[in-house]
Design a protein around this motif. Structure first.
Motif, mmCIF file in Angstrom:
data_model
loop_
_atom_site.group_PDB
_atom_site.id
_atom_site.type_symbol
_atom_site.label_atom_id
_atom_site.label_comp_id
_atom_site.label_asym_id
_atom_site.label_seq_id
_atom_site.Cartn_x
_atom_site.Cartn_y
_atom_site.Cartn_z
ATOM 1 N N LEU A 58 0.818 -1.208 0.000
ATOM 2 C CA LEU A 58 0.000 0.000 0.000
ATOM 3 C C LEU A 58 0.858 1.268 0.000
ATOM 4 O O LEU A 58 0.343 2.372 0.170
ATOM 5 N N ALA A 59 2.151 1.114 -0.220
ATOM 6 C CA ALA A 59 3.059 2.259 -0.293
ATOM 7 C C ALA A 59 2.799 3.070 -1.559
ATOM 8 O O ALA A 59 2.327 2.531 -2.567
ATOM 9 N N PRO A 60 3.133 4.357 -1.536
ATOM 10 C CA PRO A 60 2.949 5.193 -2.729
ATOM 11 C C PRO A 60 4.057 4.978 -3.754
ATOM 12 O O PRO A 60 5.166 4.543 -3.416
ATOM 13 N N SER A 61 3.765 5.303 -5.008
ATOM 14 C CA SER A 61 4.763 5.250 -6.080
ATOM 15 C C SER A 61 4.305 6.139 -7.223
ATOM 16 O O SER A 61 3.110 6.380 -7.402
ATOM 17 N N GLN A 95 16.150 6.044 -11.940
ATOM 18 C CA GLN A 95 15.408 5.216 -10.975
ATOM 19 C C GLN A 95 15.526 5.724 -9.528
ATOM 20 O O GLN A 95 15.402 4.954 -8.578
ATOM 21 N N ARG A 96 15.747 7.007 -9.367
ATOM 22 C CA ARG A 96 15.760 7.607 -8.035
ATOM 23 C C ARG A 96 14.403 7.428 -7.354
ATOM 24 O O ARG A 96 14.316 6.989 -6.198
ATOM 25 N N GLU A 97 13.334 7.766 -8.069
ATOM 26 C CA GLU A 97 11.998 7.676 -7.489
ATOM 27 C C GLU A 97 11.584 6.231 -7.249
ATOM 28 O O GLU A 97 10.820 5.940 -6.318
ATOM 29 N N THR A 98 12.092 5.326 -8.071
ATOM 30 C CA THR A 98 11.810 3.900 -7.864
ATOM 31 C C THR A 98 12.333 3.445 -6.502
ATOM 32 O O THR A 98 11.621 2.779 -5.732
ATOM 33 N N ILE A 99 13.575 3.810 -6.178
ATOM 34 C CA ILE A 99 14.159 3.401 -4.907
ATOM 35 C C ILE A 99 13.445 4.080 -3.745
ATOM 36 O O ILE A 99 13.228 3.469 -2.682
ATOM 37 N N LEU A 100 13.050 5.333 -3.914
ATOM 38 C CA LEU A 100 12.275 6.011 -2.875
ATOM 39 C C LEU A 100 10.980 5.253 -2.591
ATOM 40 O O LEU A 100 10.586 5.082 -1.425
ATOM 41 N N SER A 101 10.313 4.791 -3.629
ATOM 42 C CA SER A 101 9.060 4.046 -3.452
ATOM 43 C C SER A 101 9.299 2.724 -2.743
ATOM 44 O O SER A 101 8.502 2.312 -1.887
ATOM 45 N N ILE A 102 10.386 2.058 -3.070
ATOM 46 C CA ILE A 102 10.702 0.800 -2.389
ATOM 47 C C ILE A 102 11.009 1.077 -0.918
ATOM 48 O O ILE A 102 10.683 0.276 -0.036
ATOM 49 N N LEU A 297 16.502 4.923 0.127
ATOM 50 C CA LEU A 297 15.583 4.062 0.865
ATOM 51 C C LEU A 297 15.148 4.731 2.168
ATOM 52 O O LEU A 297 13.959 4.715 2.528
ATOM 53 N N ASP A 298 16.095 5.336 2.863
ATOM 54 C CA ASP A 298 15.776 6.030 4.111
ATOM 55 C C ASP A 298 14.822 7.198 3.862
ATOM 56 O O ASP A 298 13.910 7.442 4.660
ATOM 57 N N ALA A 299 15.032 7.923 2.781
ATOM 58 C CA ALA A 299 14.147 9.046 2.461
ATOM 59 C C ALA A 299 12.735 8.561 2.133
ATOM 60 O O ALA A 299 11.744 9.195 2.515
ATOM 61 N N GLY A 300 12.634 7.440 1.428
ATOM 62 C CA GLY A 300 11.319 6.866 1.149
ATOM 63 C C GLY A 300 10.615 6.427 2.414
ATOM 64 O O GLY A 300 9.403 6.616 2.569
#
Length: 371
Positions: A58-61, A95-102, A297-300
């Motif tokens: 249910l995380a955002p992306s 893929q910066r935003e991809t890792i943030l979403s993960i 990852l920490d920022a996400g």
């Protein structure tokens, strides 16, 4: 026929003559709750594992691509992976935003595991944003573990409209940013930074709307029809874009990917952004120490922790990251608001009077867990 002429036409003949058809056929926007509940998984899993992974998802992306999949090794031992088929190369080529979403996925996973009495052992595997295997996860039962109210995960929602102009109170800001103050800046709607971010967001959206690679990507992730919603269980729907009622019916029945590429659609999107940025309490900016995989990852995770608090105070969040996705605006934003750290999220925030239930789709667990 262009969209302006089409809407003028539908306001007469189609809508009036077809109102009975509307009332008896396609009367609702497909929402998350309309998807069938899954009864069993293709991989034998314990019920706790299923609940944890479903809540994690249910995380955002961006564009609701849900860019993760899970390799199942054995009970409570998984690898969280990066699904390159769900990358947004048009707006997120690194893929910066991809890792943030993960990262947001991992935060949900840990909260869900803690709620069921498990501690999480994370082992970072990735060294670049493009690596498939991101992090190894092992869960184990633990005593006296602090539980999290997981209904907050289920009820998290992106809201795009009906923001109030009242600035965020100090009390609410302290609650939302507790333990995160080194990485959060708030620019109220009374500040010059707020005006700057408004102007640059409009400009970035203008640039992106007329960049065909980005616009084509957007078109491919919009699920116009309810049939596509059921088929893909991801992407942007009329409901998630807050297109309701007769307007939602028109979009579901008469729009397609080609509609997104037309000038009228692009101009309408820009006009909507102008309207959106004119309504808010300001901007929350989330930063990181650097752009390493671990920091992203920490920022996400940081974003998700904040997002799971704001509903308590009737504060809405709308990520608007286009400034960071367009080279022209990205290179100027740091100096424009005086931030030296690495900006990872630009969040339009504001109080709302009503907080509706979430509508964004999520894939069944069978679609993102394999061995």
């Amino acid at each position: 026929m262009d969209r302006r002429k089409f809407i003028k036409y539908t306001s007469g003949t189609i809508v009036i003559a077809g109102i009975t058809y509307y009332l008896t056929s396609d009367t609702f926007n497909f929402e998350r709750a309309d998807l069938d509940e899954i009864e069993k998984t293709k991989i034998p899993m314990q019920s706790d594992e299923m609940e944890i992974l479903i809540l994690a998802s249910l995380a955002p992306s961006g564009h609701n691509t849900q860019p993760w999949f899970v390799k199942y090794h054995e009970p409570f031992h998984w690898t969280i992976c990066n699904d390159k088929m769900r990358w947004l190369d048009g707006v997120d080529p690194m893929q910066r935003e991809t890792i943030l979403s993960i990262g947001a996925f991992l935060q949900n996973l840990e909260y869900a595991a803690n709620n069921l009495g498990y501690s999480c052992e994370f082992n970072l595997l990735a060294t670049t944003n493009q690596d498939e295997e991101i992090i190894n996860v092992k869960l184990s039962k633990a005593l006296n573990i602090q539980k999290f109210e997981i209904e907050k995960i289920r009820h998290r929602r992106t809201l795009r409209s009906h923001y109030l102009d009242k600035t965020i109170s100090r009390e609410d800001l302290d609650y939302v940013s507790e333990d995160e103050t080194d990485f959060i800046r708030y620019y109220p709607n009374t500040s010059k930074e707020h005006l700057y971010l408004n102007e640059q967001t409009i400009e970035a959206n203008r640039l992106q709307s007329y960049r065909d690679a980005a616009q084509t990507e957007l078109a491919n992730w919009i699920r116009f029809s309810n049939e596509d919603v059921e088929k893909y269980q991801d992407g942007l729907t009329p409901a998630s874009m807050e297109i309701m009622g007769i307007s939602g019916w028109i979009v579901r029945n008469f729009y397609d990917t080609q509609s997104v590429m037309k000038k009228d659609f692009r101009e309408k999107s820009i006009a909507q952004v102008i309207e959106q940025v004119s309504q808010s309490a300001g901007w929350l900016v989330i930063t990181s120490r650097d752009n390493s995989v671990l920091s992203l990852l920490d920022a996400g995770r940081r974003l998700q922790r904040i997002w799971l608090k704001v509903r308590d105070r009737n504060i809405a969040i709308h990520p608007m990251t286009q400034i960071l996705e367009e080279e022209k605006t990205k290179t100027a934003v740091d100096n424009g608001i005086g931030i030296k750290e690495n900006i990872q999220f630009l969040l339009r925030v504001g109080y709302v009077e009503n907080y509706p239930e979430p509508v964004t789709l999520r894939r069944h667990i069978n679609l993102f867990v394999n061995n």
